[in-house]
Design a protein around this motif. Structure first.
Motif, PDB file in Angstrom:
ATOM      1  N   ARG A   6       0.860  -1.183   0.000  1.00  0.00           N
ATOM      2  CA  ARG A   6       0.000   0.000   0.000  1.00  0.00           C
ATOM      3  C   ARG A   6       0.897   1.234   0.000  1.00  0.00           C
ATOM      4  O   ARG A   6       1.517   1.557   1.010  1.00  0.00           O
ATOM      5  CB  ARG A   6      -0.941  -0.013   1.195  1.00  0.00           C
ATOM      6  CG  ARG A   6      -1.928  -1.175   1.188  1.00  0.00           C
ATOM      7  CD  ARG A   6      -2.663  -1.301   2.509  1.00  0.00           C
ATOM      8  NE  ARG A   6      -3.385  -0.092   2.854  1.00  0.00           N
ATOM      9  CZ  ARG A   6      -3.922   0.128   4.060  1.00  0.00           C
ATOM     10  NH1 ARG A   6      -3.808  -0.772   5.025  1.00  0.00           N
ATOM     11  NH2 ARG A   6      -4.563   1.257   4.295  1.00  0.00           N
ATOM     12  N   VAL A   7       0.975   1.902  -1.131  1.00  0.00           N
ATOM     13  CA  VAL A   7       1.888   3.032  -1.283  1.00  0.00           C
ATOM     14  C   VAL A   7       1.601   4.129  -0.270  1.00  0.00           C
ATOM     15  O   VAL A   7       2.522   4.686   0.349  1.00  0.00           O
ATOM     16  CB  VAL A   7       1.802   3.601  -2.719  1.00  0.00           C
ATOM     17  CG1 VAL A   7       2.660   4.849  -2.853  1.00  0.00           C
ATOM     18  CG2 VAL A   7       2.234   2.547  -3.723  1.00  0.00           C
ATOM     19  N   LYS A   8       0.351   4.434  -0.100  1.00  0.00           N
ATOM     20  CA  LYS A   8      -0.037   5.504   0.832  1.00  0.00           C
ATOM     21  C   LYS A   8       0.446   5.185   2.253  1.00  0.00           C
ATOM     22  O   LYS A   8       1.029   6.044   2.940  1.00  0.00           O
ATOM     23  CB  LYS A   8      -1.555   5.664   0.805  1.00  0.00           C
ATOM     24  CG  LYS A   8      -2.079   6.794   1.676  1.00  0.00           C
ATOM     25  CD  LYS A   8      -3.600   6.801   1.718  1.00  0.00           C
ATOM     26  CE  LYS A   8      -4.210   7.194   0.401  1.00  0.00           C
ATOM     27  NZ  LYS A   8      -5.670   7.303   0.485  1.00  0.00           N
ATOM     28  N   LEU A   9       0.215   3.972   2.684  1.00  0.00           N
ATOM     29  CA  LEU A   9       0.644   3.570   4.022  1.00  0.00           C
ATOM     30  C   LEU A   9       2.166   3.551   4.114  1.00  0.00           C
ATOM     31  O   LEU A   9       2.745   3.958   5.136  1.00  0.00           O
ATOM     32  CB  LEU A   9       0.063   2.199   4.372  1.00  0.00           C
ATOM     33  CG  LEU A   9       0.453   1.626   5.736  1.00  0.00           C
ATOM     34  CD1 LEU A   9       0.051   2.582   6.861  1.00  0.00           C
ATOM     35  CD2 LEU A   9      -0.197   0.252   5.938  1.00  0.00           C
ATOM     36  N   ALA A  10       2.822   3.097   3.055  1.00  0.00           N
ATOM     37  CA  ALA A  10       4.287   3.064   3.056  1.00  0.00           C
ATOM     38  C   ALA A  10       4.869   4.465   3.244  1.00  0.00           C
ATOM     39  O   ALA A  10       5.814   4.657   4.025  1.00  0.00           O
ATOM     40  CB  ALA A  10       4.779   2.451   1.748  1.00  0.00           C
ATOM     41  N   LEU A  11       4.318   5.435   2.556  1.00  0.00           N
ATOM     42  CA  LEU A  11       4.789   6.812   2.705  1.00  0.00           C
ATOM     43  C   LEU A  11       4.564   7.330   4.117  1.00  0.00           C
ATOM     44  O   LEU A  11       5.439   7.980   4.710  1.00  0.00           O
ATOM     45  CB  LEU A  11       4.081   7.712   1.692  1.00  0.00           C
ATOM     46  CG  LEU A  11       4.518   7.555   0.234  1.00  0.00           C
ATOM     47  CD1 LEU A  11       3.530   8.250  -0.697  1.00  0.00           C
ATOM     48  CD2 LEU A  11       5.932   8.103   0.029  1.00  0.00           C
ATOM     49  N   LEU A  12       3.403   7.055   4.663  1.00  0.00           N
ATOM     50  CA  LEU A  12       3.108   7.517   6.024  1.00  0.00           C
ATOM     51  C   LEU A  12       4.066   6.876   7.020  1.00  0.00           C
ATOM     52  O   LEU A  12       4.568   7.549   7.935  1.00  0.00           O
ATOM     53  CB  LEU A  12       1.652   7.183   6.377  1.00  0.00           C
ATOM     54  CG  LEU A  12       1.169   7.696   7.739  1.00  0.00           C
ATOM     55  CD1 LEU A  12       1.220   9.220   7.793  1.00  0.00           C
ATOM     56  CD2 LEU A  12      -0.250   7.218   8.023  1.00  0.00           C
ATOM     57  N   MET A  13       4.335   5.600   6.853  1.00  0.00           N
ATOM     58  CA  MET A  13       5.284   4.911   7.739  1.00  0.00           C
ATOM     59  C   MET A  13       6.664   5.546   7.656  1.00  0.00           C
ATOM     60  O   MET A  13       7.317   5.777   8.677  1.00  0.00           O
ATOM     61  CB  MET A  13       5.348   3.426   7.362  1.00  0.00           C
ATOM     62  CG  MET A  13       4.076   2.644   7.669  1.00  0.00           C
ATOM     63  SD  MET A  13       4.054   1.002   6.865  1.00  0.00           S
ATOM     64  CE  MET A  13       5.500   0.231   7.603  1.00  0.00           C
ATOM     65  N   HIS A  14       7.104   5.829   6.457  1.00  0.00           N
ATOM     66  CA  HIS A  14       8.432   6.412   6.272  1.00  0.00           C
ATOM     67  C   HIS A  14       8.523   7.809   6.862  1.00  0.00           C
ATOM     68  O   HIS A  14       9.512   8.164   7.517  1.00  0.00           O
ATOM     69  CB  HIS A  14       8.765   6.450   4.781  1.00  0.00           C
ATOM     70  CG  HIS A  14      10.083   7.088   4.480  1.00  0.00           C
ATOM     71  ND1 HIS A  14      11.299   6.464   4.743  1.00  0.00           N
ATOM     72  CD2 HIS A  14      10.393   8.311   3.962  1.00  0.00           C
ATOM     73  CE1 HIS A  14      12.283   7.271   4.391  1.00  0.00           C
ATOM     74  NE2 HIS A  14      11.765   8.393   3.911  1.00  0.00           N
ATOM     75  N   TRP A  15       7.496   8.616   6.643  1.00  0.00           N
ATOM     76  CA  TRP A  15       7.543  10.001   7.079  1.00  0.00           C
ATOM     77  C   TRP A  15       7.310  10.179   8.577  1.00  0.00           C
ATOM     78  O   TRP A  15       7.704  11.187   9.153  1.00  0.00           O
ATOM     79  CB  TRP A  15       6.503  10.814   6.305  1.00  0.00           C
ATOM     80  CG  TRP A  15       6.900  11.048   4.878  1.00  0.00           C
ATOM     81  CD1 TRP A  15       8.153  11.070   4.352  1.00  0.00           C
ATOM     82  CD2 TRP A  15       6.006  11.303   3.778  1.00  0.00           C
ATOM     83  NE1 TRP A  15       8.105  11.315   3.004  1.00  0.00           N
ATOM     84  CE2 TRP A  15       6.812  11.472   2.619  1.00  0.00           C
ATOM     85  CE3 TRP A  15       4.620  11.408   3.656  1.00  0.00           C
ATOM     86  CZ2 TRP A  15       6.267  11.728   1.362  1.00  0.00           C
ATOM     87  CZ3 TRP A  15       4.084  11.673   2.411  1.00  0.00           C
ATOM     88  CH2 TRP A  15       4.886  11.828   1.272  1.00  0.00           C
ATOM     89  N   THR A  16       6.636   9.228   9.193  1.00  0.00           N
ATOM     90  CA  THR A  16       6.286   9.391  10.618  1.00  0.00           C
ATOM     91  C   THR A  16       7.003   8.421  11.540  1.00  0.00           C
ATOM     92  O   THR A  16       7.028   8.639  12.756  1.00  0.00           O
ATOM     93  CB  THR A  16       4.778   9.196  10.820  1.00  0.00           C
ATOM     94  OG1 THR A  16       4.421   7.847  10.481  1.00  0.00           O
ATOM     95  CG2 THR A  16       3.973  10.182   9.978  1.00  0.00           C
ATOM     96  N   GLY A  17       7.559   7.333  11.004  1.00  0.00           N
ATOM     97  CA  GLY A  17       8.180   6.322  11.853  1.00  0.00           C
ATOM     98  C   GLY A  17       7.183   5.366  12.459  1.00  0.00           C
ATOM     99  O   GLY A  17       7.556   4.486  13.250  1.00  0.00           O
ATOM    100  N   LEU A  18       5.912   5.500  12.115  1.00  0.00           N
ATOM    101  CA  LEU A  18       4.894   4.597  12.636  1.00  0.00           C
ATOM    102  C   LEU A  18       5.012   3.225  11.986  1.00  0.00           C
ATOM    103  O   LEU A  18       5.465   3.098  10.846  1.00  0.00           O
ATOM    104  CB  LEU A  18       3.491   5.157  12.363  1.00  0.00           C
ATOM    105  CG  LEU A  18       3.128   6.478  13.050  1.00  0.00           C
ATOM    106  CD1 LEU A  18       1.790   6.986  12.521  1.00  0.00           C
ATOM    107  CD2 LEU A  18       3.063   6.280  14.564  1.00  0.00           C
ATOM    108  N   ASP A  19       4.586   2.181  12.725  1.00  0.00           N
ATOM    109  CA  ASP A  19       4.532   0.866  12.099  1.00  0.00           C
ATOM    110  C   ASP A  19       3.245   0.766  11.279  1.00  0.00           C
ATOM    111  O   ASP A  19       2.413   1.688  11.281  1.00  0.00           O
ATOM    112  CB  ASP A  19       4.611  -0.254  13.140  1.00  0.00           C
ATOM    113  CG  ASP A  19       3.478  -0.238  14.169  1.00  0.00           C
ATOM    114  OD1 ASP A  19       2.396   0.318  13.864  1.00  0.00           O
ATOM    115  OD2 ASP A  19       3.669  -0.780  15.267  1.00  0.00           O
ATOM    116  N   ALA A  20       3.084  -0.338  10.577  1.00  0.00           N
ATOM    117  CA  ALA A  20       1.949  -0.478   9.659  1.00  0.00           C
ATOM    118  C   ALA A  20       0.607  -0.390  10.386  1.00  0.00           C
ATOM    119  O   ALA A  20      -0.329   0.262   9.898  1.00  0.00           O
ATOM    120  CB  ALA A  20       2.050  -1.806   8.908  1.00  0.00           C
ATOM    121  N   GLU A  21       0.507  -0.999  11.537  1.00  0.00           N
ATOM    122  CA  GLU A  21      -0.769  -0.997  12.255  1.00  0.00           C
ATOM    123  C   GLU A  21      -1.144   0.403  12.726  1.00  0.00           C
ATOM    124  O   GLU A  21      -2.277   0.852  12.553  1.00  0.00           O
ATOM    125  CB  GLU A  21      -0.686  -1.951  13.456  1.00  0.00           C
ATOM    126  CG  GLU A  21      -1.993  -2.101  14.201  1.00  0.00           C
ATOM    127  CD  GLU A  21      -1.908  -3.105  15.345  1.00  0.00           C
ATOM    128  OE1 GLU A  21      -2.865  -3.176  16.138  1.00  0.00           O
ATOM    129  OE2 GLU A  21      -0.882  -3.815  15.446  1.00  0.00           O
TER     130      GLU A  21
END
Length: 307
Positions: A266-281
């Protein structure tokens, strides 16, 4: 409206520019088509306000749990089905969010079933079959504006409280309609008189491109001009997903691929994870809180070290 009364319609008139069509050379034919097709761009510009209103109404409906239906016969119906079919791979929408309905059903996509367009009751039945409600938007598409199947469908949709949009290539003075948004795409008579798969079909495709893409932009399905909700279902789309991640981050292709897999492709989730440091969940929860809008989710997360 009877067949005899349709000759006055803009889409049925003879085009003075093509009166010697059968005498033209191939190059002259191409030049004439090019000259006439330029009118589709002007027609879209003239309908800019109604197209914007259609985007606003549709985005609001989908944001509140509604669906978008295109309904038409012949070429108009096929164009609606095509636009609906392209939404899931482009925007990762569920198949039932944007649906195309054509007189004659799936068989009419390959074989001419234009005789079925004369049945207004069939249009109403299609609306009932798809359980259209007050949450939904129904777009009736008819180049000549008179198709009973489409008018029957729009009338039934209005009775059910749905929002309605009408798309035609004739002036309102020639064919009146009751609809929340009335879009008139006036491209003039066809090179081949009455063949509305030509300019009318082209301008309708342009309008549907604008309506569906504009709606998805309003729903947060893109980031900047990137297709961040793309469904990664084949090698081409996998490559596109990796390129989006690389373009919007400082990641190598290998690291972008690892991040993409971590996000469940999921590209959108991947970007959010990268930019925020959050895990997938945690990232998925944050996206859900913002109705899938990546920009809003990123802004809600506050300053980060990765972006």
């Amino acid at each position: 409206m009877t067949l005899q009364s349709r000759g006055h319609l803009l889409t049925e008139q003879a085009n003075p520019a093509s009166q010697t069509l059968d005498h033209l050379t191939p190059l002259q034919l191409v030049d004439l088509f090019n000259q006439e097709d330029a009118k589709t761009i002007a027609a879209i510009a003239a309908a800019r306000e109604s197209l914007a209103a259609a985007i606003t109404i549709t985005a609001d409906a989908l944001r509140h749990g509604g669906r978008l239906f295109y309904i038409g016969a012949g070429t108009s119906g096929r164009l609606g089905v095509l636009d609906a079919a392209e939404c899931p791979p482009t925007f990762c929408t569920p198949p039932d969010l944007v649906q195309g309905i054509i007189a004659g059903g799936a068989g009419a996509l390959l074989r001419s079933s234009e005789g079925l367009e004369d049945q207004a009751d069939d249009g109403a039945s299609a609306i009932a079959h798809h359980h259209v409600t007050q949450l939904d938007v129904v777009v009736g598409i008819t180049a000549g504006g008179t198709t009973p199947y489409v008018h029957g469908a729009l009338h039934a949709a209005r009775q059910r409280g749905a929002k309605t949009i009408f798309i035609a290539c004739v002036p309102a003075a020639q064919v009146a309609v009751e609809a929340d948004v009335d879009i008139r795409l006036l491209v003039g008579p066809e090179i081949l008189a009455g063949s509305t798969r030509l300019k009318a079909g082209t301008v309708t495709k342009l309008a549907l491109n604008i309506l569906s893409t504009g709606t998805m932009v309003q729903l947060g399905k893109v980031y900047g001009n990137r297709m961040v909700d793309v469904a990664v279902t084949n090698s081409k789309l996998h490559d596109r997903a990796l390129r989006i991640l690389q373009d919007l981050t400082d990641l190598s292709r290998e690291d972008a691929g690892f991040l993409l897999e971590q996000s469940g492709r999921r590209v959108k989730l991947a970007l959010l994870m990268h930019w925020t440091g959050l895990d997938a969940e945690a990232g998925d929860r944050l996206l859900s809180e913002h109705q899938g809008n990546l920009r809003q989710a990123v802004e809600a997360a506050g300053p980060t070290v990765n972006r």
